[in-house]
Design a protein around this motif. Structure first.
Motif, PDB file in Angstrom:
ATOM      1  N   ILE A  26       0.890  -1.151   0.000  1.00 45.66           N
ATOM      2  CA  ILE A  26       0.000   0.000   0.000  1.00 45.66           C
ATOM      3  C   ILE A  26       0.928   1.200   0.000  1.00 45.66           C
ATOM      4  N   VAL A  27       0.773   2.057  -0.991  1.00 42.12           N
ATOM      5  CA  VAL A  27       1.633   3.225  -1.130  1.00 42.12           C
ATOM      6  C   VAL A  27       0.846   4.465  -0.735  1.00 42.12           C
ATOM      7  N   VAL A  28       1.433   5.262   0.155  1.00 43.44           N
ATOM      8  CA  VAL A  28       0.866   6.550   0.518  1.00 43.44           C
ATOM      9  C   VAL A  28       1.780   7.602  -0.093  1.00 43.44           C
ATOM     10  N   GLU A  29       1.290   8.261  -1.136  1.00 39.39           N
ATOM     11  CA  GLU A  29       2.051   9.319  -1.783  1.00 39.39           C
ATOM     12  C   GLU A  29       1.788  10.626  -1.034  1.00 39.39           C
ATOM     13  N   VAL A  30       2.848  11.231  -0.552  1.00 43.45           N
ATOM     14  CA  VAL A  30       2.742  12.477   0.202  1.00 43.45           C
ATOM     15  C   VAL A  30       3.270  13.607  -0.668  1.00 43.45           C
ATOM     16  N   HIS A  31       2.570  14.729  -0.668  1.00 38.61           N
ATOM     17  CA  HIS A  31       3.023  15.863  -1.463  1.00 38.61           C
ATOM     18  C   HIS A  31       2.765  17.163  -0.697  1.00 38.61           C
ATOM     19  N   GLY A  32       3.474  18.186  -1.113  1.00 38.66           N
ATOM     20  CA  GLY A  32       3.297  19.483  -0.456  1.00 38.66           C
ATOM     21  C   GLY A  32       4.051  19.539   0.860  1.00 38.66           C
ATOM     22  N   GLU A  33       3.412  20.126   1.845  1.00 41.86           N
ATOM     23  CA  GLU A  33       4.031  20.318   3.154  1.00 41.86           C
ATOM     24  C   GLU A  33       3.297  19.512   4.222  1.00 41.86           C
ATOM     25  N   VAL A  34       4.068  18.871   5.090  1.00 41.68           N
ATOM     26  CA  VAL A  34       3.493  18.190   6.250  1.00 41.68           C
ATOM     27  C   VAL A  34       4.048  18.895   7.475  1.00 41.68           C
ATOM     28  N   ASP A  35       3.162  19.592   8.148  1.00 40.05           N
ATOM     29  CA  ASP A  35       3.522  20.330   9.352  1.00 40.05           C
ATOM     30  C   ASP A  35       2.352  20.271  10.316  1.00 40.05           C
ATOM     31  N   LEU A  36       2.366  21.081  11.344  1.00 40.12           N
ATOM     32  CA  LEU A  36       1.317  21.074  12.359  1.00 40.12           C
ATOM     33  C   LEU A  36      -0.069  21.293  11.744  1.00 40.12           C
ATOM     34  N   ALA A  37      -0.142  22.104  10.708  1.00 38.86           N
ATOM     35  CA  ALA A  37      -1.428  22.413  10.082  1.00 38.86           C
ATOM     36  C   ALA A  37      -1.969  21.281   9.211  1.00 38.86           C
ATOM     37  N   THR A  38      -1.103  20.409   8.708  1.00 39.36           N
ATOM     38  CA  THR A  38      -1.536  19.368   7.763  1.00 39.36           C
ATOM     39  C   THR A  38      -1.286  17.949   8.247  1.00 39.36           C
ATOM     40  N   GLU A  39      -0.713  17.782   9.424  1.00 36.44           N
ATOM     41  CA  GLU A  39      -0.354  16.433   9.877  1.00 36.44           C
ATOM     42  C   GLU A  39      -1.545  15.487   9.931  1.00 36.44           C
ATOM     43  N   ASP A  56       1.876  -3.736   4.746  1.00 34.60           N
ATOM     44  CA  ASP A  56       3.177  -3.481   4.113  1.00 34.60           C
ATOM     45  C   ASP A  56       3.042  -2.134   3.407  1.00 34.60           C
ATOM     46  N   VAL A  57       3.469  -1.082   4.103  1.00 27.35           N
ATOM     47  CA  VAL A  57       3.205   0.291   3.671  1.00 27.35           C
ATOM     48  C   VAL A  57       4.496   0.972   3.223  1.00 27.35           C
ATOM     49  N   LEU A  58       4.403   1.638   2.087  1.00 24.01           N
ATOM     50  CA  LEU A  58       5.483   2.490   1.603  1.00 24.01           C
ATOM     51  C   LEU A  58       4.965   3.922   1.609  1.00 24.01           C
ATOM     52  N   VAL A  59       5.671   4.806   2.302  1.00 22.67           N
ATOM     53  CA  VAL A  59       5.308   6.219   2.322  1.00 22.67           C
ATOM     54  C   VAL A  59       6.240   6.910   1.339  1.00 22.67           C
ATOM     55  N   ASP A  60       5.668   7.329   0.216  1.00 23.42           N
ATOM     56  CA  ASP A  60       6.442   7.921  -0.873  1.00 23.42           C
ATOM     57  C   ASP A  60       6.564   9.428  -0.636  1.00 23.42           C
ATOM     58  N   LEU A  61       7.768   9.856  -0.260  1.00 26.74           N
ATOM     59  CA  LEU A  61       8.025  11.264   0.065  1.00 26.74           C
ATOM     60  C   LEU A  61       8.713  12.005  -1.074  1.00 26.74           C
ATOM     61  N   ARG A  62       8.750  11.438  -2.254  1.00 27.26           N
ATOM     62  CA  ARG A  62       9.481  12.058  -3.361  1.00 27.26           C
ATOM     63  C   ARG A  62       8.859  13.369  -3.835  1.00 27.26           C
ATOM     64  N   ARG A  63       7.600  13.605  -3.545  1.00 21.97           N
ATOM     65  CA  ARG A  63       6.951  14.872  -3.935  1.00 21.97           C
ATOM     66  C   ARG A  63       6.757  15.802  -2.739  1.00 21.97           C
ATOM     67  N   LEU A  64       7.386  15.466  -1.643  1.00 24.73           N
ATOM     68  CA  LEU A  64       7.273  16.269  -0.426  1.00 24.73           C
ATOM     69  C   LEU A  64       8.113  17.535  -0.542  1.00 24.73           C
ATOM     70  N   ASP A  65       7.529  18.670  -0.142  1.00 21.83           N
ATOM     71  CA  ASP A  65       8.258  19.941  -0.145  1.00 21.83           C
ATOM     72  C   ASP A  65       8.824  20.280   1.231  1.00 21.83           C
ATOM     73  N   PHE A  66       8.122  19.873   2.288  1.00 25.84           N
ATOM     74  CA  PHE A  66       8.531  20.244   3.647  1.00 25.84           C
ATOM     75  C   PHE A  66       7.981  19.228   4.625  1.00 25.84           C
TER      76      PHE A  66
END
Length: 127
Positions: A26-39, A56-66
């Motif tokens: 299961i892939v979770v694609e993360v994008h943009g910013e992850v901070d207190l406001a979006t956690e 079996d989880v993959l957290v895909d941070l390749r599109r993460l900005d912050f």
């Protein structure tokens, strides 16, 4: 634009994350910013994908900005939950930014990053 179909058992995409199946993962694609406001947007996906047995989880941070410490906290909770259920949660990232944050926070041993989505369930085995 038409909405994406939601796979059974997976949450709908939001402004921070999208979840889908890719082979045994299961892939979770993360994008943009992850901070207190979006956690909570990321937590919603991670809670859902770690709910079943042996996730079996993959957290895909390749599109993460912050990513800040609140985002790291969400990842740590999800990894612990996956492990408690006999599964695993791993991070996928490119470049030096996320590994540098993991080293600085002392989490590199817990989250050795993968360079991409593995082609099979045994790649990068680390249970």
């Amino acid at each position: 634009m038409t909405p994406e179909a939601v796979e059974p058992g997976l949450p709908a995409a939001n402004s921070c994350a999208r979840s889908h199946r890719s082979g045994p993962f299961i892939v979770v694609e993360v994008h943009g910013e992850v901070d207190l406001a979006t956690e909570e947007l990321l937590a919603e996906h991670l809670l859902a994908v770690t709910a079943g047995p042996e996730p079996d989880v993959l957290v895909d941070l390749r599109r993460l900005d912050f990513l800040d410490c609140s985002g790291l906290r969400v990842l740590c909770r999800a990894e612990a939950r996956a492990r408690e259920r006999g599964g695993r949660l791993r991070l996928v990232c490119e470049g030096p930014r996320v590994p540098r944050l993991l080293r600085a926070s002392g989490l590199m041993g817990r989250f050795p990053p993968l360079p991409g989505i593995p082609r099979d369930g045994n790649a990068g085995e680390r249970r």
